[in-house]
Enzyme design. Structure first.
Site, short mmCIF file in Angstrom:
data_model
loop_
_atom_site.label_atom_id
_atom_site.label_comp_id
_atom_site.label_asym_id
_atom_site.label_seq_id
_atom_site.Cartn_x
_atom_site.Cartn_y
_atom_site.Cartn_z
N TYR A 144 2.62 41.22 7.70
CA TYR A 144 3.28 40.22 6.86
C TYR A 144 4.58 39.77 7.53
CZ TYR A 144 6.22 38.49 3.02
OH TYR A 144 7.08 37.74 2.24
N LYS A 148 5.63 36.21 9.15
CA LYS A 148 6.72 35.44 8.53
C LYS A 148 7.74 35.03 9.60
CE LYS A 148 7.40 34.66 4.57
NZ LYS A 148 6.94 33.49 3.75
N1 NDP Z 1 8.11 38.27 -3.73
C1 NDP Z 1 9.13 38.58 -2.94
O1 NDP Z 1 9.86 39.56 -3.19
C2 NDP Z 1 9.42 37.75 -1.75
C3 NDP Z 1 8.62 36.67 -1.40
N2 NDP Z 1 8.95 35.90 -0.32
C4 NDP Z 1 8.14 34.73 0.03
O2 NDP Z 1 8.13 33.86 -1.10
C5 NDP Z 1 6.91 33.10 -1.12
C6 NDP Z 1 6.30 33.18 -2.50
O3 NDP Z 1 6.05 34.54 -2.79
P1 NDP Z 1 5.45 34.99 -4.19
O4 NDP Z 1 5.67 33.92 -5.19
O5 NDP Z 1 5.95 36.35 -4.43
O6 NDP Z 1 3.91 35.09 -3.83
P2 NDP Z 1 2.61 34.72 -4.69
O7 NDP Z 1 1.48 35.47 -4.06
O8 NDP Z 1 2.86 34.93 -6.14
O9 NDP Z 1 2.43 33.16 -4.44
C7 NDP Z 1 1.87 32.60 -3.29
C8 NDP Z 1 0.86 31.55 -3.70
O10 NDP Z 1 0.28 30.98 -2.51
C9 NDP Z 1 -1.14 30.96 -2.67
N3 NDP Z 1 -1.83 30.96 -1.39
C10 NDP Z 1 -2.07 32.02 -0.57
N4 NDP Z 1 -2.78 31.62 0.49
C11 NDP Z 1 -2.98 30.29 0.36
C12 NDP Z 1 -3.67 29.32 1.15
N5 NDP Z 1 -4.30 29.64 2.28
N6 NDP Z 1 -3.68 28.04 0.74
C13 NDP Z 1 -3.07 27.69 -0.44
N7 NDP Z 1 -2.42 28.57 -1.22
C14 NDP Z 1 -2.37 29.86 -0.83
C15 NDP Z 1 -1.40 32.23 -3.47
O11 NDP Z 1 -2.70 32.27 -4.00
P3 NDP Z 1 -3.39 33.74 -4.20
O12 NDP Z 1 -2.54 34.45 -5.20
O13 NDP Z 1 -4.76 33.43 -4.66
O14 NDP Z 1 -3.34 34.40 -2.84
C16 NDP Z 1 -0.30 32.14 -4.51
O15 NDP Z 1 -0.68 31.28 -5.57
C17 NDP Z 1 6.04 33.66 0.00
O16 NDP Z 1 6.16 32.83 1.12
C18 NDP Z 1 6.68 35.01 0.31
O17 NDP Z 1 6.50 35.36 1.66
C19 NDP Z 1 10.06 36.17 0.42
C20 NDP Z 1 10.86 37.22 0.12
C21 NDP Z 1 10.62 38.10 -0.99
C1 LIG Z 2 6.32 52.76 -4.86
C2 LIG Z 2 7.82 52.63 -4.96
C3 LIG Z 2 8.52 53.57 -4.04
C4 LIG Z 2 8.33 51.25 -4.74
C5 LIG Z 2 7.78 50.25 -5.71
C6 LIG Z 2 8.52 48.93 -5.63
C7 LIG Z 2 8.02 48.05 -4.52
C8 LIG Z 2 6.64 47.57 -4.87
C9 LIG Z 2 9.00 46.91 -4.26
C10 LIG Z 2 10.41 47.38 -3.93
C11 LIG Z 2 11.01 46.41 -2.93
C12 LIG Z 2 10.03 45.26 -2.94
C13 LIG Z 2 10.04 44.24 -1.87
C14 LIG Z 2 8.87 43.54 -1.55
C15 LIG Z 2 7.57 43.86 -2.24
C16 LIG Z 2 7.68 44.82 -3.42
C17 LIG Z 2 8.67 45.95 -3.11
C18 LIG Z 2 8.22 46.73 -1.89
C19 LIG Z 2 8.81 42.57 -0.40
C20 LIG Z 2 8.17 43.31 0.75
C21 LIG Z 2 7.95 41.35 -0.74
C22 LIG Z 2 7.89 40.36 0.38
C23 LIG Z 2 9.14 40.17 1.16
O1 LIG Z 2 9.25 39.19 1.84
C24 LIG Z 2 10.20 41.18 1.15
C25 LIG Z 2 10.22 42.03 -0.09
C26 LIG Z 2 11.25 43.11 0.02
C27 LIG Z 2 11.35 43.95 -1.21
#
Ligand code: NDP
Ligand SMILES: CC(C)CCC[C@@H](C)[C@H]1CC[C@H]2C3=C(CC[C@]12C)[C@@]1(C)CCC(=O)C[C@@H]1CC3
Length: 345
Positions: A144, A148
């Site tokens: 991942y 990214k």
């Molecule tokens: N959540 C976090 O803590 C963090 C997230 N990010 C970034 O933020 C962004 C959003 O994350 P988040 O909202 O958590 O993720 P989600 O998985 O909730 O949202 C991503 C969406 O993109 C869709 N998707 C995946 N692949 C495709 C594709 N090939 N074509 C069209 N749509 C697609 C997914 O569908 P489906 O669910 O069916 O796969 C989903 O609806 C991502 O880029 C992630 O890397 C960055 C830092 C932290």
């Molecule tokens: C099992 C436990 C020790 C931890 C449970 C919590 C975790 C699922 C989350 C804590 C920090 C989170 C995090 C992300 C995903 C969910 C956690 C690991 C990311 C990896 C999601 C995608 C990103 O780009 C960075 C995020 C950093 C923090």
């Protein structure tokens, strides 16, 4: 010579708009008077006036209708980190992002805002108040993160004032909030299976958790400040709650608010990390015959046992960013939104 019709600057497209962050972003954009079209592989909700385009972002022909007449595109789609599927990450995050850029250029889009991640500089070692000029992780901790990094480079390098195409990347960290499918649900699932008893390391490591509305706010500020003469063109910006907190205090607060016990016993970081690595290797070797997903992946253990918090001074200075929801309020609103995850529910 044909003149290009300038799309309205309140017309935008959100790629990944059905996801956790994407949907919050779409809702706020609609509230602020933007006309929004959503592109995603799935449709998870409906909203009056919203146009949904379903398809895979790797398919340019599927993407183009969603970008038609949009001057601004937000790209926040990615496979979930938990999938750990190298081929899928490379196809969607790298090839797919090339396709997104190509489609934006063909459709005459002027601004592209990418949701990157602060993790692009994280190698599993402490980061304290990290600035945007930290080098990309030389040894990314998982596929991942690896993809990214490539995705962010592609988008920032595509910024070209001559072509009237401006780009910027937002690097959030640890997004949480209502409808989050990862953080709170994984935490509760781990607690329900009785595996949330241990603190990895001494429990003093500080991290950033960012309430989803602050991440949305950062994205919209970036879009609205992205102009040919602005210093933000082609740059990444950390967006956090600007309130680093002890990882284990945050986890405990959420668990206790949902009725679960906070973890109490300490385990040495290096031991748990070694075990997680071993389990991950086993899951890779056995993949053809047996499929299992360890709860404690090396990435999760590293995130749980190290410092990783980032400065958002650059965003404050260039974008006028300031979190709009405090950590305390963000936690309260998140916990209230998960009645079904309460103990005994
Ligand atoms: N959540 C976090 O803590 C963090 C997230 N990010 C970034 O933020 C962004 C959003 O994350 P988040 O909202 O958590 O993720 P989600 O998985 O909730 O949202 C991503 C969406 O993109 C869709 N998707 C995946 N692949 C495709 C594709 N090939 N074509 C069209 N749509 C697609 C997914 O569908 P489906 O669910 O069916 O796969 C989903 O609806 C991502 O880029 C992630 O890397 C960055 C830092 C932290
Ligand atoms: C099992 C436990 C020790 C931890 C449970 C919590 C975790 C699922 C989350 C804590 C920090 C989170 C995090 C992300 C995903 C969910 C956690 C690991 C990311 C990896 C999601 C995608 C990103 O780009 C960075 C995020 C950093 C923090």
């Amino acid at each position: 010579m044909a003149t290009r019709v300038r799309p309205s600057n309140k017309r935008c497209a959100v790629i990944g708009g059905s996801g956790f962050l994407g949907r919050h972003l779409v809702e706020t954009l609609v509230d602020r008077g933007y006309s929004v079209s959503v592109f995603d592989i799935r449709q998870s909700y409906e909203l009056p006036g919203l146009t949904f385009h379903l398809g895979d972002l790797c398919d340019e022909q599927a993407l183009l209708p969603a970008l038609k007449n949009a001057s601004l595109v937000f790209h926040c789609a990615s496979p979930a980190p938990a999938s750990d599927d190298r081929e899928l990450f490379e196809r969607v995050n790298i090839q797919g992002t090339r396709t997104v850029i190509q489609a934006c250029l063909e459709a005459g889009v002027q601004k592209l805002v990418l949701t990157s991640s602060a993790s692009v500089v994280f190698e599993g070692k402490d980061i304290k108040n990290g600035q945007e000029d930290l080098p990309y992780a030389g040894k990314p901790i998982d596929y991942y993160t690896e993809t990214k990094i490539e995705q962010e480079k592609l988008v920032l390098q595509a910024c070209d004032r001559e072509k009237d195409f401006l780009t910027v990347a937002i690097r959030p960290h640890g997004i949480f909030g209502p409808r989050d499918p990862q953080l709170v649900p994984i935490l509760v699932d781990t607690a329900r299976r009785g595996k949330m008893k241990f603190i990895i390391g001494d429990g003093t490591n500080l991290v950033d958790f960012t309430f989803v509305e602050n991440v949305v706010h950062g994205h919209i500020l970036a879009a609205e400040n992205l102009r040919p003469n602005s210093p933000i063109c082609g740059k990444p910006y950390h967006i956090t709650n600007d309130e680093p907190v002890r990882f284990w205090d945050f986890m405990s607060e959420v668990l206790v608010a949902l009725g679960y016990a906070a973890p109490r016993f300490h385990l040495p970081y290096i031991l748990v990390y070694g075990l997680a690595l071993l389990l991950w290797l086993l899951s890779m070797i056995l993949r053809p015959v047996l499929s299992f997903k360890p709860t404690f992946t090396p990435m999760r253990v590293a995130l749980a046992g190290t410092h990783h918090y980032y400065s958002c001074d650059r965003a404050k200075q260039d974008l006028g960013y300031k979190p709009v929801v405090s950590l305390k309020e963000g936690i309260q609103r998140t916990v209230q939104s998960y009645p079904h995850l309460r103990k005994g529910a």
